[in-house]
Design an enzyme around this catalytic site. Structure first.
Site, PDB file in Angstrom:
ATOM      1  N   LYS A 181      49.724  39.318  36.533  1.00 59.78           N
ATOM      2  CA  LYS A 181      50.361  39.874  37.730  1.00 59.78           C
ATOM      3  C   LYS A 181      50.426  38.738  38.748  1.00 59.78           C
ATOM      4  O   LYS A 181      49.638  37.783  38.675  1.00 59.78           O
ATOM      5  CB  LYS A 181      49.544  41.045  38.282  1.00 59.78           C
ATOM      6  CG  LYS A 181      48.147  40.639  38.766  1.00 59.78           C
ATOM      7  CD  LYS A 181      47.440  41.806  39.376  1.00 59.78           C
ATOM      8  CE  LYS A 181      46.239  41.376  40.212  1.00 59.78           C
ATOM      9  NZ  LYS A 181      45.202  40.632  39.465  1.00 59.78           N
ATOM     10  N   GLU A 184      42.681  41.844  46.654  1.00 60.31           N
ATOM     11  CA  GLU A 184      43.876  42.425  46.033  1.00 60.31           C
ATOM     12  C   GLU A 184      43.520  43.007  44.664  1.00 60.31           C
ATOM     13  O   GLU A 184      43.859  44.145  44.346  1.00 60.31           O
ATOM     14  CB  GLU A 184      44.966  41.356  45.864  1.00 60.31           C
ATOM     15  CG  GLU A 184      45.608  40.890  47.165  1.00 60.31           C
ATOM     16  CD  GLU A 184      44.795  39.804  47.864  1.00 60.31           C
ATOM     17  OE1 GLU A 184      43.691  39.467  47.385  1.00 60.31           O
ATOM     18  OE2 GLU A 184      45.273  39.273  48.886  1.00 60.31           O
ATOM     19  N   GLU A 244      47.790  27.982  43.635  1.00 61.63           N
ATOM     20  CA  GLU A 244      48.761  27.059  43.041  1.00 61.63           C
ATOM     21  C   GLU A 244      49.766  27.827  42.175  1.00 61.63           C
ATOM     22  O   GLU A 244      50.972  27.688  42.335  1.00 61.63           O
ATOM     23  CB  GLU A 244      47.970  26.065  42.174  1.00 61.63           C
ATOM     24  CG  GLU A 244      48.583  24.718  42.043  1.00 61.63           C
ATOM     25  CD  GLU A 244      48.837  24.086  43.406  1.00 61.63           C
ATOM     26  OE1 GLU A 244      50.009  23.807  43.643  1.00 61.63           O
ATOM     27  OE2 GLU A 244      47.879  23.910  44.193  1.00 61.63           O
ATOM     28  N   THR A 245      49.242  28.656  41.265  1.00 61.18           N
ATOM     29  CA  THR A 245      50.106  29.399  40.344  1.00 61.18           C
ATOM     30  C   THR A 245      50.568  30.713  40.964  1.00 61.18           C
ATOM     31  O   THR A 245      51.583  31.258  40.569  1.00 61.18           O
ATOM     32  CB  THR A 245      49.338  29.737  39.064  1.00 61.18           C
ATOM     33  OG1 THR A 245      48.210  30.554  39.423  1.00 61.18           O
ATOM     34  CG2 THR A 245      48.832  28.482  38.380  1.00 61.18           C
ATOM     35  N   LEU A 299      49.297  33.498  40.446  1.00 67.11           N
ATOM     36  CA  LEU A 299      49.216  34.442  39.335  1.00 67.11           C
ATOM     37  C   LEU A 299      47.755  34.714  39.045  1.00 67.11           C
ATOM     38  O   LEU A 299      46.886  33.889  39.335  1.00 67.11           O
ATOM     39  CB  LEU A 299      49.789  33.808  38.067  1.00 67.11           C
ATOM     40  CG  LEU A 299      51.300  33.729  37.829  1.00 67.11           C
ATOM     41  CD1 LEU A 299      51.535  32.983  36.531  1.00 67.11           C
ATOM     42  CD2 LEU A 299      51.907  35.114  37.767  1.00 67.11           C
ATOM     43  N   SER A 300      47.491  35.880  38.424  1.00 66.22           N
ATOM     44  CA  SER A 300      46.151  36.105  37.888  1.00 66.22           C
ATOM     45  C   SER A 300      46.280  37.074  36.720  1.00 66.22           C
ATOM     46  O   SER A 300      47.344  37.655  36.516  1.00 66.22           O
ATOM     47  CB  SER A 300      45.235  36.691  38.965  1.00 66.22           C
ATOM     48  OG  SER A 300      45.709  37.955  39.369  1.00 66.22           O
ATOM     49  N   ASP A 359      39.484  40.283  38.350  1.00 63.31           N
ATOM     50  CA  ASP A 359      40.012  39.605  39.537  1.00 63.31           C
ATOM     51  C   ASP A 359      39.172  40.007  40.750  1.00 63.31           C
ATOM     52  O   ASP A 359      39.200  41.159  41.178  1.00 63.31           O
ATOM     53  CB  ASP A 359      41.484  40.003  39.715  1.00 63.31           C
ATOM     54  CG  ASP A 359      42.142  39.339  40.920  1.00 63.31           C
ATOM     55  OD1 ASP A 359      41.458  38.565  41.621  1.00 63.31           O
ATOM     56  OD2 ASP A 359      43.332  39.604  41.146  1.00 63.31           O
ATOM     57  N   ASP A 409      48.198  30.954  58.643  1.00 67.54           N
ATOM     58  CA  ASP A 409      48.226  31.611  57.367  1.00 67.54           C
ATOM     59  C   ASP A 409      48.593  33.080  57.668  1.00 67.54           C
ATOM     60  O   ASP A 409      48.311  33.559  58.751  1.00 67.54           O
ATOM     61  CB  ASP A 409      46.787  31.469  56.863  1.00 67.54           C
ATOM     62  CG  ASP A 409      46.530  32.154  55.580  1.00 67.54           C
ATOM     63  OD1 ASP A 409      47.326  31.961  54.672  1.00 67.54           O
ATOM     64  OD2 ASP A 409      45.519  32.855  55.492  1.00 67.54           O
ATOM     65  N   PHE A 458      42.881  34.095  39.764  1.00 67.14           N
ATOM     66  CA  PHE A 458      43.985  33.835  40.685  1.00 67.14           C
ATOM     67  C   PHE A 458      43.865  32.428  41.245  1.00 67.14           C
ATOM     68  O   PHE A 458      42.782  31.961  41.562  1.00 67.14           O
ATOM     69  CB  PHE A 458      43.944  34.838  41.844  1.00 67.14           C
ATOM     70  CG  PHE A 458      44.899  34.492  42.939  1.00 67.14           C
ATOM     71  CD1 PHE A 458      46.261  34.639  42.744  1.00 67.14           C
ATOM     72  CD2 PHE A 458      44.451  33.971  44.144  1.00 67.14           C
ATOM     73  CE1 PHE A 458      47.170  34.295  43.750  1.00 67.14           C
ATOM     74  CE2 PHE A 458      45.344  33.628  45.146  1.00 67.14           C
ATOM     75  CZ  PHE A 458      46.706  33.793  44.948  1.00 67.14           C
TER      76      PHE A 458
HETATM   77  N1  LIG Z   1      44.786  38.499  43.147  1.00 69.21           N
HETATM   78  C1  LIG Z   1      46.043  38.135  42.986  1.00 69.21           C
HETATM   79  N2  LIG Z   1      46.606  38.141  41.787  1.00 69.21           N
HETATM   80  C2  LIG Z   1      47.872  37.761  41.618  1.00 69.21           C
HETATM   81  N3  LIG Z   1      48.664  37.361  42.599  1.00 69.21           N
HETATM   82  C3  LIG Z   1      48.177  37.343  43.822  1.00 69.21           C
HETATM   83  C4  LIG Z   1      46.839  37.714  44.101  1.00 69.21           C
HETATM   84  N4  LIG Z   1      46.609  37.576  45.395  1.00 69.21           N
HETATM   85  C5  LIG Z   1      47.745  37.130  45.929  1.00 69.21           C
HETATM   86  N5  LIG Z   1      48.703  36.977  44.993  1.00 69.21           N
HETATM   87  C6  LIG Z   1      50.061  36.481  45.176  1.00 69.21           C
HETATM   88  O1  LIG Z   1      49.999  35.110  45.504  1.00 69.21           O
HETATM   89  C7  LIG Z   1      50.610  34.868  46.756  1.00 69.21           C
HETATM   90  C8  LIG Z   1      49.844  33.799  47.496  1.00 69.21           C
HETATM   91  O2  LIG Z   1      48.572  34.276  47.834  1.00 69.21           O
HETATM   92  P1  LIG Z   1      47.593  33.438  48.727  1.00 69.21           P
HETATM   93  O3  LIG Z   1      46.408  34.262  49.059  1.00 69.21           O
HETATM   94  O4  LIG Z   1      47.396  32.102  48.128  1.00 69.21           O
HETATM   95  O5  LIG Z   1      48.506  33.322  49.965  1.00 69.21           O
HETATM   96  P2  LIG Z   1      48.330  32.247  51.109  1.00 69.21           P
HETATM   97  O6  LIG Z   1      49.037  30.993  50.756  1.00 69.21           O
HETATM   98  O7  LIG Z   1      46.914  32.162  51.520  1.00 69.21           O
HETATM   99  O8  LIG Z   1      49.174  32.907  52.227  1.00 69.21           O
HETATM  100  P3  LIG Z   1      48.780  34.199  52.914  1.00 69.21           P
HETATM  101  O9  LIG Z   1      47.282  34.244  52.992  1.00 69.21           O
HETATM  102  O10 LIG Z   1      49.438  34.039  54.218  1.00 69.21           O
HETATM  103  O11 LIG Z   1      49.385  35.283  52.078  1.00 69.21           O
HETATM  104  C9  LIG Z   1      50.574  36.203  47.452  1.00 69.21           C
HETATM  105  O12 LIG Z   1      51.597  36.335  48.381  1.00 69.21           O
HETATM  106  C10 LIG Z   1      50.762  37.180  46.310  1.00 69.21           C
HETATM  107  O13 LIG Z   1      52.126  37.321  45.981  1.00 69.21           O
HETATM  108 MG   LIG Z   2      45.296  33.164  52.595  1.00 68.86          MG
END
Ligand SMILES: Nc1ncnc2c1ncn2[C@@H]1O[C@H](COP(=O)(O)OP(=O)(O)OP(=O)(O)O)[C@@H](O)[C@H]1O
Ligand SMILES: [Mg+2]
Ligand SMILES: [K+]
Length: 682
Positions: free
Chosen positions: A395, A350, A380-381, A383-384, A346, A309, A377
């Site tokens: 976003k 982030e 899958e989507t 988005l949050s 959220d 990851d 958040f």
């Molecule tokens: N709190 C949030 N609100 C909206 N979008 C987010 C948020 N956190 C992350 N994202 C977006 O969603 C994408 C996926 O986030 P996620 O944490 O699921 O990544 P992941 O699949 O675990 O991979 P990695 O941890 O390597 O980034 C992020 O790259 C970012 O663009």
């Molecule tokens: Mg992750």
């Protein structure tokens, strides 16, 4: 984080007890393990114990064909053979158990405040069940493994990691798992217990280093079957010797045949097999990695692909908001307000970083949280956001927000597109912000690659392991981080399903796959991978799905796990080769001596010129027993493994241990023969 010093766990409270202190209890255990119910776990040693019993009985038979003195000596050395093997196992167990005990000691007598109805009751930590909810305040210890369901607190995990800097644990997000016997140092937490008594990670670890409870791995079972086969073959070989002797008008005493059988069957590996497995698990525990199965560790020794990851695994993972960029024609307050409303509820790092950033820069009126219709958040989507007064604030990942707005990639306004690209190329994560169907701008989330990662991936490459970064982030950011970290391959915009599918695809091609992750969205992939290494500071979902948990939460620890796995496989292979080569050599060393009198032609083969048949037999049995003791340090320490590929490793070891195994008995038996003759024992 211990990216540069993966061995730091060795100085942690887990540090081992001295070798001498382990010997006395191990000696006692060697006798306890003579219990026939335990002996059957090692079939070859069970045969030796049976033979030893038979020989002991033969000592009492007046005309057994050998002197009572010799029969007694042989019986004694046969028992020693069994005891030495038991001793090896007990030593291996002792090291692991000492460590487990020190971990356990801290948890003894812990009390817990368990939720009962509207209030709380005080109970012993040992009485907690899966699903119980406990409240832990500053200064108190967390009574068991669990998941934070409310509260934010600083937790000192020194008791398990040796790292005294407190870490933050909070509900939601990727830092929600807590471990029993760690201490809350500020604020409070509400924790849902996730393991029944006796089923915690610690308990599982203890089961792995205790021979009697240990589940044999498929590899060990296969080797056991091979050893039983060899034992049966040598049983036939020994049984056919008597007719040959009779044919020449001689008679081989039963005691000789019993001794010969034991020298010929693979007692060396049969006696050390269990110790090798336990010691391997112990080496892992020393690295502060808890394995839930021995199988995962062996798979690590053969792994072809490592998936990781990005956020929190390759990078530090506290992605912080560092800047905002407006879309053309949008005002700064409009963008800031939308970003704030989309982030207020959220709870991910982030989200909170965006709120912190905005609070520091603007005097914004934040709507009360309870008026918001929260959209949490999801991986899958990607988005949050929240709905407020009929407007939708969102976003998320660039492609996700564009899709949400029904816009194509090329419909991103050019100035914003350039900024987004710049953020991504710098390795940052761009999030787009939208309100009420309108694109307002972008947020720059910054993250830092952990130091030392590049070198460690280089080492993995030299071991023939391909590293693949799988991230939910956009391809540009992914590529930038991938280049910085030096991974071989990268998969961007990956959903949990995509991660899982990629692992299945590699496995379908016959590859063994390892996966490192921390998030709930990594859990399916961790469960599917042959080796799933979860970060202890991640989520409980990830810890439960994985078969290995790193207490230091250092993904490059996989390199050490791979090394331990390889050492385990190589050690077992090397000692098996040595043992079998040994047995073959012994056959040719002893037979000429035994038959020299009956078949003088065999004299030509009698290279060793042993003193007498009696001395040949006794020397062989003494050598056979002592070689186990000589090899105990190697079995416990493991054969050192350099960054060689598997084929070269195998060739080298076959050469060293095969040739060594052939030569050692000739030298060893001759030496013992000379000694026994000198002191007049034969
Ligand atoms: N709190 C949030 N609100 C909206 N979008 C987010 C948020 N956190 C992350 N994202 C977006 O969603 C994408 C996926 O986030 P996620 O944490 O699921 O990544 P992941 O699949 O675990 O991979 P990695 O941890 O390597 O980034 C992020 O790259 C970012 O663009
Ligand atoms: Mg992750
Ligand atoms: K043997």
């Amino acid at each position: 984080m211990n990216a540069q010093n993966p061995l730091h766990g060795a100085q942690a409270p887990l540090a081992g007890t001295s070798f001498a202190a382990l010997c006395a209890p191990a000696l006692r255990q060697a006798f306890v393990k003579l219990d026939p119910r335990r002996l059957w776990r090692a079939p070859v040693m069970a045969v030796v114990a049976l033979t030893a019993t038979l020989t002991s009985l033969l000592c009492a038979v007046p005309d057994s064909g050998v002197s009572t003195g010799l029969a007694l000596q042989i019986a004694l050395w046969l028992w020693f053979t069994v005891l030495f093997a038991n001793f090896a196992e007990a030593l291996a167990e002792g090291r692991g158990r000492a460590r487990a005990d020190s971990l356990r000691a801290g948890g003894r007598g812990l009390m817990a405040r368990r939720r009962a109805g509207d209030g709380y009751e005080t109970v012993a930590a040992a009485a907690l069940r899966r699903g119980d909810v406990v409240r832990v305040q500053a200064g108190e210890s967390i009574p068991g493994d669990g998941e934070v369901i409310d509260g934010v607190a600083a937790v000192n995990e020194a008791a398990i990691t040796g790292e005294s800097a407190p870490v933050i644990r909070a509900a939601g997000g990727d830092r929600s798992a807590v471990t029993g016997n760690t201490q809350v140092v500020s604020d409070w937490l509400l924790v849902r217990i996730t393991a029944n008594p006796g089923e915690s990670t610690l308990d599982r670890m203890i089961a792995l280093v205790e021979g009697a409870k240990r589940q044999k791995t498929p590899n060990e079972v296969a080797l056991d079957i091979l050893l039983i086969g060899l034992t049966l073959i040598f049983l036939v070989v020994v049984a056919t010797l008597q007719p040959f002797a009779r044919f020449a008008g001689g008679d081989l005493p039963l005691v000789y045949l019993a001794a010969l059988l034991v020298t010929l069957i693979p007692t060396t590996i049969g006696g050390l097999l269990s110790a090798i497995g336990i010691a391997g698990m112990d080496r892992l525990v020393r690295l502060n990695v808890i394995a839930k199965s021995g199988r995962a560790v062996e798979a690590a020794g053969d792994v072809h692909v490592l998936m990781l990851d990005k956020t929190g695994t390759i990078t530090f993972g506290n992605r912080r908001c560092s800047a905002m960029v407006k879309a053309p024609g949008v005002t700064t307050p409009a963008l800031a307000e939308a970003a704030l409303i989309a982030s207020l509820a959220d709870e991910t790092p982030e989200g909170t970083s965006i709120v912190d950033y905005l609070k520091g820069l603007h005097t914004l009126q934040a709507p009360p949280r309870e008026d918001l219709d929260v959209v949490p958040f999801s991986a899958e989507t990607r988005l949050s956001g929240a709905d407020w007064r009929g407007a939708r604030y969102r976003k998320g990942a660039v492609d996700a927000v564009l899709a949400y707005l029904h816009l194509g990639r090329d419909e991103l306004p050019a100035p914003l597109a350039r900024e987004v690209e710049k953020i991504a190329q710098s390795g940052g994560t761009p999030l787009l912000v939208a309100a009420d169907g309108q694109l307002l701008g972008a947020i720059h989330l910054k993250d830092v690659v952990k130091p030392g990662i590049r070198e460690r991936f280089g080492e993995l490459r030299r071991m023939g392991i391909r590293t693949v970064m799988v991230t939910g982030d956009n391809p540009l950011t992914a590529a930038a981080i991938a280049a910085e970290a030096g991974v071989d391959d990268v998969i961007a915009e990956a959903t949990p399903e995509k991660k899982l599918a990629r692992i299945r695809q590699e496995q379908a091609e016959g590859k063994l796959v390892a996966m490192c992750g921390d998030g709930a969205n990594d859990a399916p992939a961790l469960a599917q991978a042959d080796v799933g290494l979860a970060m202890n500071d991640g989520t409980q979902a990830a810890r439960e799905a994985a078969n290995l948990v790193d207490l230091d939460s250092d993904p490059t620890k996989l390199l050490d796990v791979v090394r331990v796995g390889k050492e385990l496989l190589v050690t077992r292979g090397a000692l098996t080769t040595f043992s079998v080569a040994n047995d073959v050599a012994k056959y040719f060393a002893i037979l000429p001596a035994l038959f020299a009198g009956l078949y003088p032609q065999l004299g030509a083969l009698d290279l060793m010129r042993l003193h007498s048949p009696q001395s040949a037999i006794l020397s062989a049995i003494v050598f056979n027993a002592l070689i186990i003791v000589v090899l105990i340090p190697l079995a416990l320490r493991g054969v050192r493994v350099q960054a060689l590929d598997a084929a070269r490793l195998l060739r080298r070891n076959l050469l060293i241990y095969g040739v060594g195994g052939l030569v050692a008995p000739f030298l060893g038996i001759k030496l013992i023969d000379l000694l026994l003759t000198a002191v007049g024992l034969v």
